[in-house]
Design an enzyme around this catalytic site. Structure first.
Site, PDB file in Angstrom:
ATOM      1  N   TYR A 133       0.866  -1.186   0.000  1.00  0.00           N
ATOM      2  CA  TYR A 133       0.000   0.000   0.000  1.00  0.00           C
ATOM      3  C   TYR A 133       0.898   1.229   0.000  1.00  0.00           C
ATOM      4  O   TYR A 133       1.837   1.322   0.794  1.00  0.00           O
ATOM      5  CB  TYR A 133      -0.897  -0.008   1.243  1.00  0.00           C
ATOM      6  CG  TYR A 133      -1.751   1.234   1.406  1.00  0.00           C
ATOM      7  CD1 TYR A 133      -2.828   1.477   0.568  1.00  0.00           C
ATOM      8  CD2 TYR A 133      -1.480   2.154   2.420  1.00  0.00           C
ATOM      9  CE1 TYR A 133      -3.618   2.618   0.727  1.00  0.00           C
ATOM     10  CE2 TYR A 133      -2.263   3.285   2.591  1.00  0.00           C
ATOM     11  CZ  TYR A 133      -3.328   3.511   1.743  1.00  0.00           C
ATOM     12  OH  TYR A 133      -4.111   4.633   1.901  1.00  0.00           O
TER      13      TYR A 133
ATOM     14  N   ASP B 106       9.376   2.767  -0.702  1.00  0.00           N
ATOM     15  CA  ASP B 106       8.360   3.466   0.082  1.00  0.00           C
ATOM     16  C   ASP B 106       8.647   3.173   1.549  1.00  0.00           C
ATOM     17  O   ASP B 106       8.267   2.135   2.080  1.00  0.00           O
ATOM     18  CB  ASP B 106       6.965   2.995  -0.326  1.00  0.00           C
ATOM     19  CG  ASP B 106       5.888   3.671   0.509  1.00  0.00           C
ATOM     20  OD1 ASP B 106       6.240   4.371   1.478  1.00  0.00           O
ATOM     21  OD2 ASP B 106       4.695   3.483   0.194  1.00  0.00           O
TER      22      ASP B 106
ATOM     23  N   LYS C 234       4.972   9.573   8.352  1.00  0.00           N
ATOM     24  CA  LYS C 234       4.835   9.116   9.734  1.00  0.00           C
ATOM     25  C   LYS C 234       5.886   9.725  10.674  1.00  0.00           C
ATOM     26  O   LYS C 234       5.731  10.860  11.105  1.00  0.00           O
ATOM     27  CB  LYS C 234       4.853   7.581   9.760  1.00  0.00           C
ATOM     28  CG  LYS C 234       3.683   7.006   8.904  1.00  0.00           C
ATOM     29  CD  LYS C 234       3.462   5.560   9.113  1.00  0.00           C
ATOM     30  CE  LYS C 234       2.508   4.941   8.123  1.00  0.00           C
ATOM     31  NZ  LYS C 234       1.122   4.966   8.499  1.00  0.00           N
TER      32      LYS C 234
END
Ligand SMILES: Cc1ncc(COP(=O)(O)O)c(C=O)c1O
Ligand SMILES: N[C@H](C=O)CCC(=O)O
Length: 427
Positions: A142, A237, A265
């Site tokens: 994702y 990623d 994050k």
């Protein structure tokens, strides 16, 4: 006093599904999500005053625990100067220098407001740089809700049974080639066939959106190799793994250097922040240096930069990540031992400060197919029973767990004690 149930019912009237991001909805968990009013260290407190040991950590950023005093004070220090100026600020360069120091593969970096913007922009940059359209991603990975990446995606898309979202035009999705995660031979075959048409590979170096799946030996090296041979751009990623799996991210942990890295994050310490960066010659194609357009009204926001810098400086202490991984090991080994003693088939997988719990008889889980064979219903019962014992795990069998340095022996022991009681009654 409002309860989580009443607040969820009220939210559902004005917010689709009552949430601003689908994974929060506890869909499939058979109960309303907790509405949280405050958090501190390893604990969340819900609106009814119940305390929970938290292994979600706002989905990753809270690596030193909630409401870290150093992060809060950095934000407070900047607050009175104003929230946003829409001009360059020195603190953005402080952040860029810090990221480049921590991740030597990054020569230049651009800040964004989310991980999604980071991956979207990195893919556009790779396409603009190579002049090619096709991109490769992996099943169950994702990368945020970017159109061309919402194909066989993990996280909420997988949890809610829509790994390929309606609304993504087929003409766009046809440029996305989806391969099986950890399948080096499949990657080689694909590049033999059409390597010179592929702009980039984007990968979660540790897949954390179909639970926690570390790379098999040689997988990341194969990605590096085919990109070198074909001229495609290798994008890691590291929105989830960056600064968590190791200070330098998965690229440092597994010693494979990508061309571009996406961050999110932890880099914002809980503020809405993302970033992407990498080799100077690729980044130089970005506007205003080059023709590939990318922008953000609030990108590089001074409060967000101050928060992220405070957190990154804090986790640079020697041994921070070794100690974090030790905590993960204590928790995961303890869960495996207690499950085995109760006759519950369960394995765990870990990478630095993240981990996954799988209800399965398999000895390892390495891809989308094997993760979807795990016992989802048993996970649901485990999740709700742990919640009743005051432990908040990710509300999906397809999400990773996150440890923080604020989780002491005491919280881990309490978690294992709760798990022992839950396993004893788990069907
Ligand atoms: C690996 C990965 N990439 C990208 C994203 C998207 O980040 P955001 O939710 O900040 O848009 C996430 C999380 O959502 C993620 O885990
Ligand atoms: N798995 C997602 C990101 O890592 C969870 C966060 C979200 O989408 O709300």
């Amino acid at each position: 006093m409002p309860t989580s149930e009443t607040l969820f019912a009220r939210a559902g009237k004005r917010i689709p599904g009552g949430v601003n991001s689908p994974v929060r909805a506890f869909k499939g968990m058979g109960r309303a999500p907790l509405f949280i009013s405050r958090a501190r260290g390893p604990y969340l407190f819900d609106v009814e005053g119940q305390r929970y040991i938290d292994y979600v950590g706002s989905w990753g950023p809270m690596i030193t625990g909630h409401a870290d005093p150093d992060v809060l004070s950095a934000v407070r220090d900047r607050l009175e100067d104003g929230l946003s100026f829409g001009t360059p600020t020195a603190v953005e360069t402080d952040m860029a220098e810090l990221i480049c120091e921590i991740m030597p593969s990054i020569d230049m970096v651009r800040m964004t407001n989310s991980g999604t913007e980071a991956t979207m922009s990195a893919v556009r940059l790779a396409r603009g740089y190579t002049g090619r359209d096709k991109i490769v991603k992996f099943e169950g990975n994702y990368h945020g809700h970017v159109d061309s990446l919402l194909v066989k995606a993990g996280s909420g898309a997988l949890t809610h049974g829509e790994p390929s979202s309606p609304g993504v035009p087929a003409s766009l999705a046809e440029h996305t080639i989806t391969l099986s995660h950890n399948d080096s031979d499949g990657v080689r075959r694909c590049f033999e066939e059409m390597g010179d048409e592929i702009a980039c590979i984007i990968v979660e170096p540790v897949a954390g959106n179909m639970n926690c799946i570390p790379p098999e030996p040689g997988f990341l090296d194969t990605l590096r190799e085919v990109c070198d041979q074909s001229g495609a751009v290798l994008i890691f990623d590291e929105v989830m793994t960056g600064f968590r799996v190791a200070l330098g991210g998965a690229q440092a942990f597994y010693d494979v250097t990508p061309d571009l890295t996406c961050l999110g994050k932890i880099v914002g310490a809980g503020m809405p922040v993302g970033a992407f960066g990498g080799k100077r010659d690729i980044m130089a194609h970005l506007s205003p240096l080059g023709p590939v357009y990318q922008a953000g009204t609030l990108a590089g926001n001074p409060l967000a930069m101050a928060a992220g810098i405070a957190l990154l400086r804090k986790i640079r202490q020697p041994d921070f990540h070794t100690r974090l991984a030790e905590r993960v090991a204590t928790l995961c080994d303890g869960l495996e031992q207690r499950a085995a003693a109760a006759g519950v088939p369960l394995i765990t997988q870990r990478a630095g400060g993240m981990f996954g719990v799988f209800f399965t008889e398999q000895s390892s889980v390495s891809d989308f197919e094997t993760v979807t064979q795990c016992n989802v219903e048993r996970f649901r019962r485990f999740f709700t029973a742990m919640l009743d014992h005051g432990v908040y795990m990710a509300p999906s069998p397809f999400e990773a767990g996150f440890m923080s340095s604020a989780h002491s022996d005491e919280e881990i022991a309490a978690t294992l004690e709760a798990a022992e009681q839950v396993f004893a009654e788990l069907e």
